[in-house]
Design a protein around this motif. Structure first.
Motif, PDB file in Angstrom:
ATOM      1  N   GLY A 148      -4.640   1.709  -8.378  1.00 15.50           N
ATOM      2  CA  GLY A 148      -5.307   0.971  -7.314  1.00 15.50           C
ATOM      3  C   GLY A 148      -4.424   0.663  -6.132  1.00 15.50           C
ATOM      4  O   GLY A 148      -4.798  -0.126  -5.259  1.00 15.50           O
ATOM      5  N   LEU A 149      -3.244   1.301  -6.034  1.00 14.62           N
ATOM      6  CA  LEU A 149      -2.277   0.977  -4.984  1.00 14.62           C
ATOM      7  C   LEU A 149      -2.258   1.975  -3.828  1.00 14.62           C
ATOM      8  O   LEU A 149      -1.432   1.857  -2.930  1.00 14.62           O
ATOM      9  CB  LEU A 149      -0.875   0.874  -5.590  1.00 14.62           C
ATOM     10  CG  LEU A 149      -0.643  -0.323  -6.520  1.00 14.62           C
ATOM     11  CD1 LEU A 149       0.696  -0.204  -7.224  1.00 14.62           C
ATOM     12  CD2 LEU A 149      -0.721  -1.641  -5.745  1.00 14.62           C
ATOM     13  N   ALA A 150      -3.139   2.980  -3.849  1.00 16.95           N
ATOM     14  CA  ALA A 150      -3.250   3.945  -2.747  1.00 16.95           C
ATOM     15  C   ALA A 150      -4.719   4.103  -2.392  1.00 16.95           C
ATOM     16  O   ALA A 150      -5.611   3.820  -3.205  1.00 16.95           O
ATOM     17  CB  ALA A 150      -2.645   5.295  -3.147  1.00 16.95           C
ATOM     18  N   LEU A 151      -4.988   4.564  -1.173  1.00 13.95           N
ATOM     19  CA  LEU A 151      -6.368   4.765  -0.756  1.00 13.95           C
ATOM     20  C   LEU A 151      -7.014   5.868  -1.591  1.00 13.95           C
ATOM     21  O   LEU A 151      -6.371   6.873  -1.913  1.00 13.95           O
ATOM     22  CB  LEU A 151      -6.420   5.141   0.729  1.00 13.95           C
ATOM     23  CG  LEU A 151      -5.899   4.078   1.708  1.00 13.95           C
ATOM     24  CD1 LEU A 151      -5.967   4.608   3.139  1.00 13.95           C
ATOM     25  CD2 LEU A 151      -6.685   2.772   1.582  1.00 13.95           C
ATOM     26  N   PRO A 152      -8.287   5.735  -1.949  1.00 17.23           N
ATOM     27  CA  PRO A 152      -8.948   6.745  -2.770  1.00 17.23           C
ATOM     28  C   PRO A 152      -8.911   8.129  -2.129  1.00 17.23           C
ATOM     29  O   PRO A 152      -9.253   8.294  -0.952  1.00 17.23           O
ATOM     30  CB  PRO A 152     -10.392   6.227  -2.862  1.00 17.23           C
ATOM     31  CG  PRO A 152     -10.270   4.748  -2.663  1.00 17.23           C
ATOM     32  CD  PRO A 152      -9.151   4.576  -1.676  1.00 17.23           C
ATOM     33  N   LEU A 184       0.861  -1.175   0.000  1.00 12.16           N
ATOM     34  CA  LEU A 184       0.000   0.000   0.000  1.00 12.16           C
ATOM     35  C   LEU A 184       0.899   1.227   0.000  1.00 12.16           C
ATOM     36  O   LEU A 184       1.849   1.311   0.785  1.00 12.16           O
ATOM     37  CB  LEU A 184      -0.915  -0.007   1.229  1.00 12.16           C
ATOM     38  CG  LEU A 184      -2.185   0.833   1.153  1.00 12.16           C
ATOM     39  CD1 LEU A 184      -3.194   0.344   2.189  1.00 12.16           C
ATOM     40  CD2 LEU A 184      -1.928   2.301   1.383  1.00 12.16           C
ATOM     41  N   PHE A 185       0.596   2.181  -0.875  1.00  7.81           N
ATOM     42  CA  PHE A 185       1.412   3.381  -1.002  1.00  7.81           C
ATOM     43  C   PHE A 185       0.791   4.518  -0.200  1.00  7.81           C
ATOM     44  O   PHE A 185      -0.389   4.843  -0.372  1.00  7.81           O
ATOM     45  CB  PHE A 185       1.532   3.780  -2.474  1.00  7.81           C
ATOM     46  CG  PHE A 185       2.473   4.920  -2.713  1.00  7.81           C
ATOM     47  CD1 PHE A 185       3.838   4.695  -2.819  1.00  7.81           C
ATOM     48  CD2 PHE A 185       2.006   6.221  -2.795  1.00  7.81           C
ATOM     49  CE1 PHE A 185       4.717   5.752  -3.021  1.00  7.81           C
ATOM     50  CE2 PHE A 185       2.874   7.279  -3.006  1.00  7.81           C
ATOM     51  CZ  PHE A 185       4.231   7.052  -3.111  1.00  7.81           C
ATOM     52  N   CYS A 186       1.595   5.138   0.671  1.00  7.92           N
ATOM     53  CA  CYS A 186       1.161   6.289   1.465  1.00  7.92           C
ATOM     54  C   CYS A 186       1.896   7.528   0.946  1.00  7.92           C
ATOM     55  O   CYS A 186       3.098   7.682   1.167  1.00  7.92           O
ATOM     56  CB  CYS A 186       1.468   6.074   2.948  1.00  7.92           C
ATOM     57  SG  CYS A 186       0.941   7.452   4.004  1.00  7.92           S
ATOM     58  N   PRO A 187       1.207   8.436   0.244  1.00  8.51           N
ATOM     59  CA  PRO A 187       1.879   9.574  -0.385  1.00  8.51           C
ATOM     60  C   PRO A 187       2.274  10.661   0.600  1.00  8.51           C
ATOM     61  O   PRO A 187       1.574  10.903   1.602  1.00  8.51           O
ATOM     62  CB  PRO A 187       0.823  10.088  -1.369  1.00  8.51           C
ATOM     63  CG  PRO A 187      -0.476   9.696  -0.748  1.00  8.51           C
ATOM     64  CD  PRO A 187      -0.231   8.394  -0.045  1.00  8.51           C
ATOM     65  N   ALA A 188       3.358  11.355   0.307  1.00  8.13           N
ATOM     66  CA  ALA A 188       3.874  12.394   1.199  1.00  8.13           C
ATOM     67  C   ALA A 188       2.982  13.626   1.245  1.00  8.13           C
ATOM     68  O   ALA A 188       2.944  14.340   2.243  1.00  8.13           O
ATOM     69  CB  ALA A 188       5.293  12.798   0.774  1.00  8.13           C
ATOM     70  N   GLY A 189       2.268  13.927   0.167  1.00  5.35           N
ATOM     71  CA  GLY A 189       1.410  15.107   0.128  1.00  5.35           C
ATOM     72  C   GLY A 189       2.154  16.352  -0.327  1.00  5.35           C
ATOM     73  O   GLY A 189       3.370  16.462  -0.193  1.00  5.35           O
ATOM     74  N   GLY A 190       1.397  17.296  -0.870  1.00 10.77           N
ATOM     75  CA  GLY A 190       1.990  18.523  -1.380  1.00 10.77           C
ATOM     76  C   GLY A 190       2.184  19.584  -0.314  1.00 10.77           C
ATOM     77  O   GLY A 190       1.503  19.592   0.716  1.00 10.77           O
ATOM     78  N   MET A 191       3.113  20.513  -0.554  1.00 10.17           N
ATOM     79  CA  MET A 191       3.342  21.630   0.372  1.00 10.17           C
ATOM     80  C   MET A 191       2.202  22.627   0.306  1.00 10.17           C
ATOM     81  O   MET A 191       1.365  22.598  -0.601  1.00 10.17           O
ATOM     82  CB  MET A 191       4.673  22.304   0.040  1.00 10.17           C
ATOM     83  CG  MET A 191       4.680  23.028  -1.287  1.00 10.17           C
ATOM     84  SD  MET A 191       6.244  23.860  -1.625  1.00 10.17           S
ATOM     85  CE  MET A 191       7.314  22.469  -2.008  1.00 10.17           C
ATOM     86  N   LEU A 192       2.183  23.538   1.269  1.00 15.10           N
ATOM     87  CA  LEU A 192       1.163  24.578   1.301  1.00 15.10           C
ATOM     88  C   LEU A 192       1.418  25.618   0.212  1.00 15.10           C
ATOM     89  O   LEU A 192       2.559  25.864  -0.181  1.00 15.10           O
ATOM     90  CB  LEU A 192       1.147  25.257   2.667  1.00 15.10           C
ATOM     91  CG  LEU A 192       0.785  24.377   3.863  1.00 15.10           C
ATOM     92  CD1 LEU A 192       0.874  25.189   5.151  1.00 15.10           C
ATOM     93  CD2 LEU A 192      -0.616  23.783   3.706  1.00 15.10           C
ATOM     94  N   SER A 193       0.362  26.253  -0.240  1.00 17.72           N
ATOM     95  CA  SER A 193       0.467  27.306  -1.253  1.00 17.72           C
ATOM     96  C   SER A 193       0.904  28.623  -0.615  1.00 17.72           C
ATOM     97  O   SER A 193       0.766  28.834   0.589  1.00 17.72           O
ATOM     98  CB  SER A 193      -0.882  27.509  -1.947  1.00 17.72           C
ATOM     99  OG  SER A 193      -1.352  26.306  -2.508  1.00 17.72           O
ATOM    100  N   ASP A 194       1.412  29.521  -1.465  1.00 19.19           N
ATOM    101  CA  ASP A 194       1.824  30.852  -1.014  1.00 19.19           C
ATOM    102  C   ASP A 194       1.032  31.902  -1.792  1.00 19.19           C
ATOM    103  O   ASP A 194       0.300  31.589  -2.738  1.00 19.19           O
ATOM    104  CB  ASP A 194       3.336  31.029  -1.242  1.00 19.19           C
ATOM    105  CG  ASP A 194       3.866  32.322  -0.609  1.00 19.19           C
ATOM    106  OD1 ASP A 194       3.266  32.789   0.378  1.00 19.19           O
ATOM    107  OD2 ASP A 194       4.855  32.855  -1.122  1.00 19.19           O
TER     108      ASP A 194
END
Length: 579
Positions: free
Chosen positions: A220-224, A144-154
């Motif tokens: 299909g390898l990460a949570l929706p 299962l892949f857990c993504p790091a996520g994007g940084m905050l916007s400026d």
């Protein structure tokens, strides 16, 4: 659905044996303060963590690993965190792509050699996503892949102008061009440096990081919905915990990559890439992933999908919004639901549901961010695969981020043999070039660079920037950052260093780019090309030892995924040697 019993767990080979080795394994676990029953009565979950102090995109992943552990324990598993090579895109020189296969090998060997039953991959920066997945696919344990996520916007505020939302990557290049042209002063440039990247997390545009994690979700390898959650959002912490819970159930269900990854699921990922206006780098990574899974996929599949699926995600560099906006608009499930007519909806996902079930009812909450089918971001599509006597095995172009004026163009080549020469000459105010010139960089491919760096966004010569020119046709056997934009033809294959036709181009040659006909042609007759080929000598590599020597000897070409030739098969490598 297949299910596993406790006695069937792979980790039992280490811990359930009655011989001396079994005794030693249990003994050493207790040496760390764990109980005997922790490894005898629970499935063991590896958390592959690509955290590093020198990877700003992954600076928060130590905390997320703790959330995953919590979820594993709640579901009755036993978590073990395993550090792996961290490939922070910004800091690694000359390119993280040189080490993607190294990371893939490390993940494969970690999972093969240690007593684990399943794995959560904690990654997200450009090459960490395909690298970790390549290794996990080759071991074929529940993944299962857990993504790091994007940084905050400026926000960019300038006296007398409306506020602009800005992010990393694309805006860096835009502001750099303005700074080079004298439109931004030194003080303003320093201020931008200090505030544009406001938090840990990956680039918050539809660059390679966002593209690859989104494609993993479509596979299909990460949570929706997981891949668009900002790194610093509390929902990201909860998502990580959910990953920990779900992987334990996947182990009991024996839900492995080989059950999820089919030609249909890869075509779903490619459809997502096109609807997102995703990074051209995906064309290399998805080939490597497919070959690891034993799935037939080629560049023509990508081009065909790009002709069918319009760019609907209004995200930089093809659009004008950022990943936070995409998350608020419904994220990838909403986008996939909008293109469901182009998807294979029966493909299985890590949730145990079919893709169609996972995205059912997920509507766009903002039609300016996730556009309707009749109002795409780009009429040109996300990607084009070009062929011709300059690219017999193909080249790619991000059409959604290119200038329409160059879609059919003929111009004289201006050739550079290396980046240092290119940078020096592009700074020369007397350089012989104009807006019709075709810039060419060679010796930048997998073998030649080595590692196929992101040199493909060749700089606009300074004299042309001063005239207001912001785009040119640019060709190379390199890659380009997914955050970049412009009329750049990339991944020319085979590359110049192995004798590809790019090696034969000379300054002044006419080059034709015909996007509608998908053609890239050097207008030099065959006899002259034969004469040049007879005189051509391959470059001599300075590398005589170590990993880079191995890389140059075994890396495949761009259209094949740039994996190592001895790793491109679908044979699981989970069998350890136990004495």
């Amino acid at each position: 659905m297949t299910s596993k019993a406790l006695a069937d767990l792979r980790s039992r080979r280490w811990f359930d044996a009655t011989d001396m080795r079994g005794f030693a394994h249990r003994q050493r676990i207790q040496q760390m303060g764990l109980r005997r029953e922790d490894v005898l009565e629970r499935p063991i979950v590896a958390i592959i963590n690509t955290w590093s102090d020198l990877s700003p995109c992954h600076a928060h992943l130590r905390e997320r690993a703790e959330s995953i552990k919590r979820g594993v324990l709640m579901a009755g598993g036993m978590p073990f965190e395993l550090p792996a090579l961290s490939l922070g895109e910004v800091m690694v020189k000359p390119t993280t792509m040189l080490y993607r296969n190294f990371l893939a090998m490390e993940v494969e060997e970690l999972l093969r050699s240690l007593p684990v039953d399943g794995v959560v991959l904690l990654a997200g920066c450009d090459k960490t996503t395909p690298g970790t997945l390549m290794g996990a696919i080759s071991t074929d344990l529940p993944t299962l892949f857990c993504p790091a996520g994007g940084m905050l916007s400026d926000r960019y505020l300038k006296q007398g102008e409306p506020a602009r939302v800005v992010g990393a990557g694309t805006h860096t290049r835009m502001f750099w061009d303005e700074y080079q042209a004298g439109a931004i002063c030194d003080n303003e440039w320093v201020n931008l440096e200090a505030k544009m990247t406001r938090s840990p997390g990956t680039c918050n545009v539809m660059g390679t990081a966002s593209t690859m994690v989104s494609m993993v979700e479509a596979l299909g390898l990460a949570l929706p919905g997981a891949t668009a959650i900002p790194a610093m959002d509390s929902a990201h912490v909860r998502m990580a915990t959910a990953c920990g819970e779900r992987i334990v159930h996947m182990i009991w269900e024996d839900l492995k990559p080989s059950r999820l990854l089919t030609r249909g699921s890869f075509l779903n990922a490619v459809a997502a890439q096109m609807a997102l206006g995703g990074s051209t780098n995906a064309a290399v990574h998805v080939m490597a992933l497919a070959r690891r899974a034993g799935v037939a996929l080629n560049l023509d599949d990508l081009d065909a999908m790009a002709r069918r699926v319009p760019v609907l995600a209004n995200l930089f560099p093809s659009g004008d919004r950022l990943m936070e906006d995409f998350h608020y608009a419904g994220g990838l499930p909403a986008l996939l639901n909008r293109i469901r007519a182009h998807l294979n909806l029966d493909e299985l996902t890590v949730t145990g549901q079919r893709l169609g079930e996972a995205i059912a009812g997920r509507e766009s909450l903002d039609d300016e961010v996730i556009r309707p089918l009749d109002r795409p971001v780009s009429e040109a599509g996300a990607l084009a695969v070009l062929r011709g006597n300059l690219a017999p095995e193909g080249a790619v172009m991000k059409t959604s981020a290119a200038s329409p004026r160059y879609f059919h163009h003929v111009g004289k080549a201006l050739v550079f043999d290396n980046p240092a020469e290119m940078m020096a000459r592009c700074a020369d105010p007397e350089l012989d070039c104009d807006e019709n010139t075709v810039l060419v960089l060679r010796n930048a491919g997998p073998v030649g660079a080595p590692g196929m760096p992101e040199w493909g966004g060749l700089p606009i010569p300074k004299k042309l920037l001063a005239r207001g020119v912001r785009d040119l046709v640019r060709l190379s056997d390199a890659r380009m950052s997914g955050t970049h934009y412009g009329s750049c033809v990339l991944h020319i294959s085979p590359e110049s260093a192995v004798g590809g036709p790019l090696a034969l181009v000379q300054t002044g040659d006419l080059i034709e780019l015909n996007l509608p006909e998908r053609r890239l042609q050097l207008r030099v007759d065959d006899a002259e090309l034969a004469r040049r080929r007879a005189a051509w000598q391959p470059p001599v590599s300075p590398y005589r030892r170590g990993y880079i020597k191995l890389y140059q000897e075994h890396v495949t070409q761009a259209h094949e995924g740039c994996d190592f030739d001895f790793l491109q098969d679908a044979i699981p490598s989970t069998e350890p040697t136990i004495f």
